[in-house]
Design an enzyme around this catalytic site. Sequence first.
Site, PDB file in Angstrom:
ATOM      1  N   HIS A   1       0.834  -1.207   0.000  1.00 40.55           N
ATOM      2  CA  HIS A   1       0.000   0.000   0.000  1.00 40.55           C
ATOM      3  C   HIS A   1       0.868   1.256   0.000  1.00 40.55           C
ATOM      4  O   HIS A   1       1.846   1.341   0.737  1.00 40.55           O
ATOM      5  CB  HIS A   1      -0.885   0.042   1.250  1.00 40.55           C
ATOM      6  CG  HIS A   1      -2.034  -0.910   1.224  1.00 40.55           C
ATOM      7  ND1 HIS A   1      -1.878  -2.274   1.324  1.00 40.55           N
ATOM      8  CD2 HIS A   1      -3.376  -0.679   1.128  1.00 40.55           C
ATOM      9  CE1 HIS A   1      -3.073  -2.844   1.288  1.00 40.55           C
ATOM     10  NE2 HIS A   1      -3.994  -1.911   1.173  1.00 40.55           N
TER      11      HIS A   1
ATOM     12  N   ASN B   1       8.086  -4.522   3.252  1.00 39.01           N
ATOM     13  CA  ASN B   1       6.705  -4.125   3.514  1.00 39.01           C
ATOM     14  C   ASN B   1       6.304  -4.390   4.963  1.00 39.01           C
ATOM     15  O   ASN B   1       5.674  -3.552   5.620  1.00 39.01           O
ATOM     16  CB  ASN B   1       5.778  -4.877   2.555  1.00 39.01           C
ATOM     17  CG  ASN B   1       4.349  -4.349   2.579  1.00 39.01           C
ATOM     18  OD1 ASN B   1       4.051  -3.340   3.197  1.00 39.01           O
ATOM     19  ND2 ASN B   1       3.461  -5.053   1.897  1.00 39.01           N
TER      20      ASN B   1
END
Length: 316
Positions: free
Chosen positions: A151, A182
């Site tokens: 994201h 991440n």
Amino acid sequence: MAKFRTNHSSGMRSSKGGSSSSKTTLIRSVFFFIGICVMIYILSNVKADSWEFDSVETTTNNVQLSDQRGENIEISFHPESTTGEVINHKHYTLSYHEEHEQAEWVAYKLTKDNLRKPRVKRAKKFSQDKSVSTLSAKHNDYSHSGYTRGHLAPAGDMAFSQEAMRESFYMSNMSPQLKEFNGGIWRELEETVRNWADDNDELYIVTGPIIKDNVEYKKIGYNEVSVPHQFFKIILDLKLPEQKAIAFLMPNEKSEKRISEYIVSIDELEALTGINFFAGFLPLELEEELEKKGNLKQWKFEEAKYRKRIEKWNNY
């Protein structure tokens, strides 16, 4: 602007074919021109520190500014787009780069009020963004690639409503990230930014991958999504009295370093990306000041969060 009037006797008439009317029109024009010049001079000489940035709307598209005279202006806080493909979702805005099948930047406002609302459940479905003129990458472009759907506008920042959460799972908001990145240092940075928003009421966030047309990238999926080597994040706090900014540039890899070691200036990011991040938004003096390297003393970094990453998150 005040209206300027000329005084003339009600009993006077021109004896020369409307010359009095012409003179009146000329006088009004002169006064109007002078008024415009005065206004331009005042606006062009307003100092940077005379602006106050007030949160009157939660929309991501504009922010309302008020000067020391109490006059309001609405203006976009988004960076320039190098692609011309700007998508305005309700809770964030992005500039999509078709060649690399991901956003070159995502921008949104993060507020303490939204963070303190009851958190909705994390979405499970990644959706193609049909607002992109050429359509975004697809969910299965990332499948079995060795990269996670990272994201740019974090789901954790959008957990204040089902709509915001759903929007955060558009594939236009994803970029290929190594799992160790991440779920490691990038996660720590995102959680740190949420803490800062809670401390500072509201922040303006710009996040994106470093993608350039003259650089070779690994491609994944049918749509050939580029795998970035680096990611950036810019955080802007415009609340008086302490207006400040900080920026990070991180390699797409596992890291044992502290996030503070990745601080760069906004000027450096602009040179690297070719993007002017706050053109036309900040008064020039303030823009020049904030785009210098961030002051560590203005931002809190948690040693406990760093230790948690090193001992736990990095080893998932």
